[in-house]
Design an enzyme around this catalytic site. Structure first.
Site, PDB file in Angstrom:
ATOM      1  N   VAL A 310     -56.173 -73.069  15.917  1.00  0.00           N
ATOM      2  CA  VAL A 310     -55.009 -72.221  15.695  1.00  0.00           C
ATOM      3  C   VAL A 310     -54.591 -71.558  17.000  1.00  0.00           C
ATOM      4  O   VAL A 310     -55.333 -71.530  17.979  1.00  0.00           O
ATOM      5  CB  VAL A 310     -55.281 -71.138  14.629  1.00  0.00           C
ATOM      6  CG1 VAL A 310     -55.598 -71.764  13.285  1.00  0.00           C
ATOM      7  CG2 VAL A 310     -56.409 -70.206  15.066  1.00  0.00           C
ATOM      8  N   SER A 311     -53.372 -71.010  16.988  1.00  0.00           N
ATOM      9  CA  SER A 311     -52.811 -70.280  18.127  1.00  0.00           C
ATOM     10  C   SER A 311     -52.847 -71.163  19.378  1.00  0.00           C
ATOM     11  O   SER A 311     -52.473 -72.326  19.315  1.00  0.00           O
ATOM     12  CB  SER A 311     -53.541 -68.949  18.312  1.00  0.00           C
ATOM     13  OG  SER A 311     -52.808 -68.074  19.142  1.00  0.00           O
ATOM     14  N   ASN A 312     -53.305 -70.655  20.521  1.00  0.00           N
ATOM     15  CA  ASN A 312     -53.283 -71.547  21.676  1.00  0.00           C
ATOM     16  C   ASN A 312     -54.410 -72.568  21.636  1.00  0.00           C
ATOM     17  O   ASN A 312     -54.386 -73.543  22.379  1.00  0.00           O
ATOM     18  CB  ASN A 312     -53.233 -70.787  23.007  1.00  0.00           C
ATOM     19  CG  ASN A 312     -54.347 -69.819  23.212  1.00  0.00           C
ATOM     20  OD1 ASN A 312     -55.448 -70.007  22.731  1.00  0.00           O
ATOM     21  ND2 ASN A 312     -54.071 -68.751  23.959  1.00  0.00           N
ATOM     22  N   GLY A 314     -54.634 -74.267  18.876  1.00  0.00           N
ATOM     23  CA  GLY A 314     -53.803 -75.282  18.253  1.00  0.00           C
ATOM     24  C   GLY A 314     -52.898 -75.963  19.259  1.00  0.00           C
ATOM     25  O   GLY A 314     -52.711 -77.183  19.222  1.00  0.00           O
ATOM     26  N   GLY A 335     -52.640 -74.691  13.308  1.00  0.00           N
ATOM     27  CA  GLY A 335     -51.955 -73.542  12.737  1.00  0.00           C
ATOM     28  C   GLY A 335     -51.363 -72.672  13.822  1.00  0.00           C
ATOM     29  O   GLY A 335     -51.978 -72.472  14.872  1.00  0.00           O
TER      30      GLY A 335
END
Length: 699
Positions: A310-312, A314, A335
């Site tokens: 998820v986030s960076n 991801g 995500g």
């Protein structure tokens, strides 16, 4: 713990850790050799540790579902000198809780958690998972990259049906950063999990003492650690001594101060994590070829591999899939990805059939703008009733908002004769910059929590390749007096438990973001009445005036949105005010459709009432208004697994219209399936149209 010898670089700290271990021969090379050879990027030795699934384990560090859910964090036998095992336990505890809602009413133990199986049922008890960990550095030979790689192989791994899930750390977290976001699902599925810390990894250097962290979180001096530190500031000892004299109690951080712009390598190091996992699986399950060494059972493409996080983290998975030239990655599930897209002419993002005001901006642009405007926009009428996410008294926060608006107005950056109109204009500028009205109630907590200031400062340092001694825009990281906010020596060094409790982006673990004014360094919120406007404006000018090479370094991290026809799913909350969906996922999907056309296998699920930090969902006002995006991340992983293993079609791109829990802030009713409609094969009016570079998301 067993150590498998790799390269020759090993510092005293690591050498001590190897005493008493069994050293097995291994060599560097490529996978075409008969013998399983350690990848050439692996530096030093590989640490191999087995966990019994009772006293200690891969997922919960022996804490189980109950321990992870407890507000009492694991302690140390000797607080002044915790062991590597104790630091690992705290790291797993802290990182797990940082990415999901850990409250029972919020879904922990019911929809997710170590006790919940992949079908969503409470069948796994405490959820401890036995298995083996492999830990090593990836480096380029300089001894300064030192990306932490970690592979977890659960005892349930089936060598005849192998699978790997990547769990690249989100934020600037350490190597266990994505254990809840992707690691847990992979372990429950019986897959090996390939973690890495992206070369940011919560590495710090205490300037005054010269203390640094090692790969396992234990401490050493920079001089004794040598090239085995997680991070050491590059300046000479004399330069650092002079800096410490002028600016005492300061800290250098790897993501901010490595001068390497680590983000440009996030895709590559995620691929390295997969390759390292292949090596570990061959080492564990490959045939013995000469009595001691293992041969190769798995070659690139032989193992079903899902790049996830998820986030960076991801964003790193997406970048890895784009850069994959050897078939390491089978599919992608991410995500709320923080991703900087190289947009091409003609690509368009629409909502409800109308073009959005702005899309596809890089983080360096939207984060520095939001950091400048959010304290003022938080006072807008549309933001009334926003959750309060600050330890400062409300009166202090309100004063900051009023003063930031006044300073912005005096500088000609917002219009209006009073705070209300100035705040309204600041919010309107955020709309024009691509933020959605769905995020109105999140503008205040994103700044009040210091999430946005922390990101603006850390990434500005990274994108300008600044040194700790530069004090970029007069910001630095320091310990402070808890009452006045002035820089002060800590009662206990935060380095002791940094690996376990820190997140890699100050403010964290007692190390705060300070503004260096005429009277010395002070917590940036308290340094001036307008909360260090001068520093925030300086950060903004770095981008708008393309100063200190920021444009070149941002270009180096942009991606083409070419997934090479791999099946992929992106999940993103529409209300995200940290990584706005217009600039990240919507822009990526639109560009992907232009790049891959009809060959694209990317599905995009946009979650209404979803925002960036599920860990905030227990905060009053978050609980009543927002839903967990993590729930849909796990549903997406299940959908992808069924697609890869049984050919089930991936549901098309769609808006998922969730239902907030409602109720009284701080006492919202328990999360239920009524709040969480499923991802469906026939979304009807909720279908997201994607074609030839244009994405149109229903209102």
């Amino acid at each position: 713990m067993t150590a498998i010898r790799g390269g020759s670089r090993r510092a005293p700290g690591l050498a001590l850790a190897l005493l008493g271990g069994v050293l097995l021969g291994a060599c560097h090379g490529d996978e075409n050799a008969q013998v399983n050879a350690l990848p050439g990027f692996v530096s030093g030795s590989v640490r191999k540790t087995a966990y019994d699934g009772a006293s200690d384990d891969l997922l919960t560090a022996g804490l189980g579902k109950t321990g992870l859910g407890s507000d009492t964090r694991p302690g140390f036998a000797n607080p002044a000198q915790p062991s590597a095992a104790e630091l690992r336990c705290l790291a797993i505890y802290s990182n797990y809780r940082a990415l999901v809602d850990i409250t029972p009413n919020g879904g922990y133990g019911r929809f997710w958690g170590p006790n919940v199986d992949l079908a969503g049922n409470d069948t796994l008890g405490e959820g401890k998972i036995a298995g083996t960990e492999y830990l090593a550095y990836s480096d380029d030979g300089s001894g300064r990259k030192n990306v932490t790689l970690l592979v977890q192989v659960p005892a349930s791994f089936d060598p005849a049906n192998p699978c790997i899930v990547t769990a690249t750390a989100s934020g600037s977290r350490g190597v266990y950063g994505a254990i809840a976001a992707a690691g847990e699902w992979g372990l429950k599925r019986g897959c090996a999990v390939a973690y890495n810390d992206k070369g940011g990894g919560n590495g710090a250097h205490e300037i005054g003492t010269g203390v640094v962290t090692l790969i396992d979180g234990t401490l050493a001096t920079a001089s004794s650690a040598g090239s085995s530190s997680l991070f050491t500031a590059s300046e000479s000892s004399s330069t650092l001594a002079a800096f410490n004299s002028a600016f005492p109690n300061r800290y250098a951080y790897k993501h901010a101060h490595s001068q390497q712009n680590p983000e440009q390598d996030w895709g590559r190091v995620t691929l390295q994590a997969v390759e390292f996992a292949y090596w570990a699986l061959n080492e564990q399950f490959g045939p013995v070829v000469d009595g001691t060494r293992h041969g190769i059972r798995y070659r690139p493409g032989d193992i079903t591999t899902i790049a996830a996080s998820v986030s960076n983290g991801g964003g790193s998975a997406l970048a890895a899939a784009e850069q994959d030239t050897r078939g390491w990655i089978t599919a992608v599930v991410v995500g709320e990805p923080q991703i900087n897209v190289r947009m091409t002419p003609g690509v368009t993002v629409e909502q409800g059939g109308a073009p959005v005001p702005s899309f596809g901006r890089p983080l360096a642009d939207y984060a520095t703008l939001a950091n400048l405007l959010q304290p003022c926009a938080a006072a807008a009428v549309a933001a009334t009733g926003a959750p309060y996410l600050s330890a400062l008294p409300m009166g202090v926060t309100q004063s900051i908002r009023t003063q930031r608006c006044a300073t912005l107005a005096a500088a000609g950056l917002v219009s209006g004769a009073d705070t209300a109109s100035q705040a309204s204009d600041a919010l309107a500028q955020l709309y024009a910059a691509g933020y959605l009205a769905d995020s109105d109630l999140l503008q205040a907590p994103m700044w009040d929590s210091q999430a946005m200031p922390a990101i603006a400062v850390t990434y500005a340092n990274a994108y300008t390749r600044s040194r700790v001694t530069d004090n970029l825009c007069n910001f630095s990281f320091a310990t402070t007096n808890p009452v006045t906010g002035a820089v002060a020596a800590p009662a206990v060094s935060p380095m002791t438990n940094l690996f376990g409790a820190g997140n890699g982006v100050p403010p964290t673990n007692g190390i705060n973001l300070v503004f260096n004014g005429a009277s010395g360094g002070v917590d940036h919120r308290l340094a001036t009445p307008d909360a260090s406007f001068a520093g925030a404006f300086c950060l903004r000018q770095l981008w708008t005036a393309n100063q200190l090479g920021i444009g070149t370094n941002v270009d180096a991290v942009r991606v083409a949105a070419n997934l090479q026809h791999k099946p992929a799913i992106i999940v993103h909350g529409r209300s995200d005010a940290l990584v706005p969906v217009n600039h990240a996922s919507r822009a990526y999907v639109a560009q992907n459709s232009a790049t891959e056309g009809r060959a694209s296998q990317l599905s995009f699920y946009e979650v209404t009432n979803g925002q960036h930090f599920d860990a905030f969902l227990s905060v009053p006002g978050f609980d009543t208004r927002f839903v967990p995006v993590h729930y849909y991340d796990e549903q997406a992983l299940n959908l992808m697994w069924n697609h890869l293993k049984s050919g089930a079609p991936l549901p098309p791109s769609q808006v998922i219209r969730t239902v907030p829990r409602g109720g009284v802030p701080g006492a919202a009713p328990a999360l239920s399936t009524a709040n969480l409609p499923p991802i469906v094969q026939s979304p009807g009016a909720n279908a997201i149209a994607v074609n030839a570079g244009v994405i149109d998301v229903p209102l």
